[in-house]
Design an enzyme around this catalytic site. Structure first.
Site, mmCIF file in Angstrom:
data_model
loop_
_atom_site.group_PDB
_atom_site.id
_atom_site.type_symbol
_atom_site.label_atom_id
_atom_site.label_comp_id
_atom_site.label_asym_id
_atom_site.label_seq_id
_atom_site.Cartn_x
_atom_site.Cartn_y
_atom_site.Cartn_z
ATOM 1 C CE LYS A 181 17.072 -11.908 -21.349
ATOM 2 N NZ LYS A 181 18.311 -12.614 -21.013
ATOM 3 C CG ASP A 215 18.979 -12.382 -24.609
ATOM 4 O OD1 ASP A 215 19.515 -12.963 -23.658
ATOM 5 O OD2 ASP A 215 18.140 -12.944 -25.345
HETATM 6 N N1 GLU Z 1 21.454 -11.908 -21.983
HETATM 7 C C1 GLU Z 1 22.460 -12.480 -21.136
HETATM 8 C C2 GLU Z 1 21.850 -13.528 -20.237
HETATM 9 O O1 GLU Z 1 20.907 -14.164 -20.638
HETATM 10 C C3 GLU Z 1 23.307 -11.454 -20.421
HETATM 11 C C4 GLU Z 1 22.578 -10.519 -19.537
HETATM 12 C C5 GLU Z 1 23.425 -9.378 -18.964
HETATM 13 O O2 GLU Z 1 24.624 -9.328 -19.218
HETATM 14 O O3 GLU Z 1 22.847 -8.578 -18.230
HETATM 15 O O4 GLU Z 1 22.287 -13.774 -19.148
#
Ligand code: GLU
Length: 444
Positions: A124, A164
């Site tokens: 992340k 996100d």
């Molecule tokens: N931000 C999204 C999550 O919390 C998607 C992450 C992504 O597609 O890599 O899963």
């Protein structure tokens, strides 16, 4: 394993990081029994290794605003665990972002990605940059500056960021554009791209659609259907919009939608105009729901949370810890059937305990919102194979993923009295795949 001792160690090693501790506590408490029955995990110190990110990258992001002033923000990428595949997870731009936020999200992502059935590790990233009130050019300059620092650490088979909170298709475009320029390559290094330049057709809808498919699976497992069920939804992004769209399409009544300024109450199931207007509100970057009430002549309640209204199903789709114990008690008093967390860690630990104690069907975000990153995984496959799939093909695969996640939650979460503890099921199922891979891969 001694959970109390492990948690005390995690707390001591990560001072002042309550979100990370909350996420770790939930997982350790629910996998404790399973780990105790399988001593190999202790032998290989799997838990101790899993609560420690592989690495953390932190950098300064400097950019010039429209007045010519130089601004400084902090950028991060937490590469949490790549035992089962390249690091994968979104980038969050929000003033509240700290290392704590991204460690909790990266930890959650590791389990979530494992559940999707696809080979993706957890990561992340983000920044404390606040996109609200910024001009188009300021957003672009910030995204480019952020990527100038990040690009050496990512790669299509190394670490694949996406969106996100605060990062949608526009921001992914600016970051991906800069990556392409710096790296001189056009690969699937980011997901959430536009459909015309390598994106998966259903990615913007995927998290919300997947959440509703999961709701459907849970209802089916309890001999119920979604038709006619009243739903409350919080949030302003793609997630809330996707959930409202799919729920309405399947015959549910999206009764309440909330924003930071309060909530609105629909009198009838949502129309296409109303669903489209949710998107307009989001792109206005103002984060207020009141204009919806003004436009469609429905009731607006200022300064209150959606959870005080009686509904069958509550779907938090906004932010971590947005539904607390008092909200849970109110929902229970109003006879709620199900709470499906679609935001990441949308409910406080006390809220989850209260809901489970009252035998309300409860799904954790890492299971219910996995469709988003799942379709990101499909986008990676399409990019690697230089192919594109139709919306129908992607939707069918998303369905399969949500079905498989549900099956796994039931397999590991069904209690003797028949109640399905989806939190426990999701954590154990997510854990096994990553833990076994770590053992197979040796200590290195
Ligand atoms: N931000 C999204 C999550 O919390 C998607 C992450 C992504 O597609 O890599 O899963």
């Amino acid at each position: 394993m001694n959970v109390k001792q492990l948690l005390a160690d995690v707390e001591a090693k990560n001072p002042g990081e309550p979100l990370f501790l909350q996420a770790v506590t939930e997982v350790l408490e629910t996998i404790e029994e399973y780990v105790a029955k399988n001593p190999k995990y202790d032998k290989y110190s799997i838990i101790e290794r899993m609560v420690e990110p592989d690495r953390i990258i932190q950098f300064r992001v400097e950019w010039v605003d429209d007045n010519g002033k130089v601004n400084v923000n902090r950028g991060y990428r937490v590469q949490f665990n790549n035992a089962i595949g390249p690091y994968k997870g979104g980038i969050r731009f929000h003033p509240s972002v700290t290392l704590d936020t991204l460690k909790f999200l990266g930890f959650e992502q590791t389990f979530k990605n494992s559940l999707t059935t696809l080979p993706m590790g957890g990561g992340k990233g983000g920044s404390d940059f606040n996109p609200q009130g910024k001009s188009e050019n300021e957003i672009m300059r910030f995204c480019q500056a952020f990527m100038t620092e990040l690009y050496t650490y990512i790669g299509a088979d190394k670490d694949v960021p996406a969106g996100d909170i605060g990062v949608g298709g526009r921001e992914v475009g600016y970051m991906y554009g800069m990556y392409k320029k710096l790296a001189r390559e056009n690969t699937g290094v980011m997901t959430g791209k536009g459909a015309g330049w390598g994106g998966s057709i259903l990615r913007p809808e995927a998290t919300g659609f997947g959440g509703v498919y999961f709701v459907n699976n849970m209802l089916k497992a309890h001999n119920m259907t979604i038709e006619g069920k009243s739903i409350s939804i919080s949030g302003f992004g793609n997630v809330a919009w996707g959930a409202a769209t799919k729920a309405t399409e399947l015959g549910a009544f999206v009764k309440v939608i909330s924003g930071p300024d309060g909530y609105i109450i629909n009198e009838k199931p949502m129309t296409q105009d109303q669903l489209d207007y949710m998107l307009e509100l989001r792109s206005s970057n103002n984060n207020v729901i009141k204009p919806y009430a003004d436009k469609f002549g429905v009731k607006f309640v200022a300064g209150k949370k959606a959870w005080e209204v009686k509904v069958d199903i509550a779907m938090p789709c906004a932010f971590q810890n947005e539904l607390n114990a008092d909200d849970a008690k109110q929902l229970i008093a109003n006879g709620v059937t199900m709470v499906c967390e679609v935001s990441n860690m949308g409910c406080t630990a006390d809220a989850i305990h209260a809901l489970q104690h009252a035998k309300v069907i409860f799904a954790p975000g890492k299971a219910a919102n996995a469709g988003g990153v799942g379709v990101s995984g499909l986008e990676m496959s399409q990019n690697a194979g230089h192919i594109s799939w139709t919306g129908e093909e992607v939707d069918a695969k998303l369905h399969q993923m949500m079905d498989s996640i549900h099956e796994n939650c039931v397999k590991y979460g069904k209690q003797e009295d028949g109640y399905i503890n989806y939190v426990k099921g999701a954590n154990i199922a997510g854990f096994i795949k990553v833990a076994d891979a770590m053992i197979d891969l040796g200590v290195c």
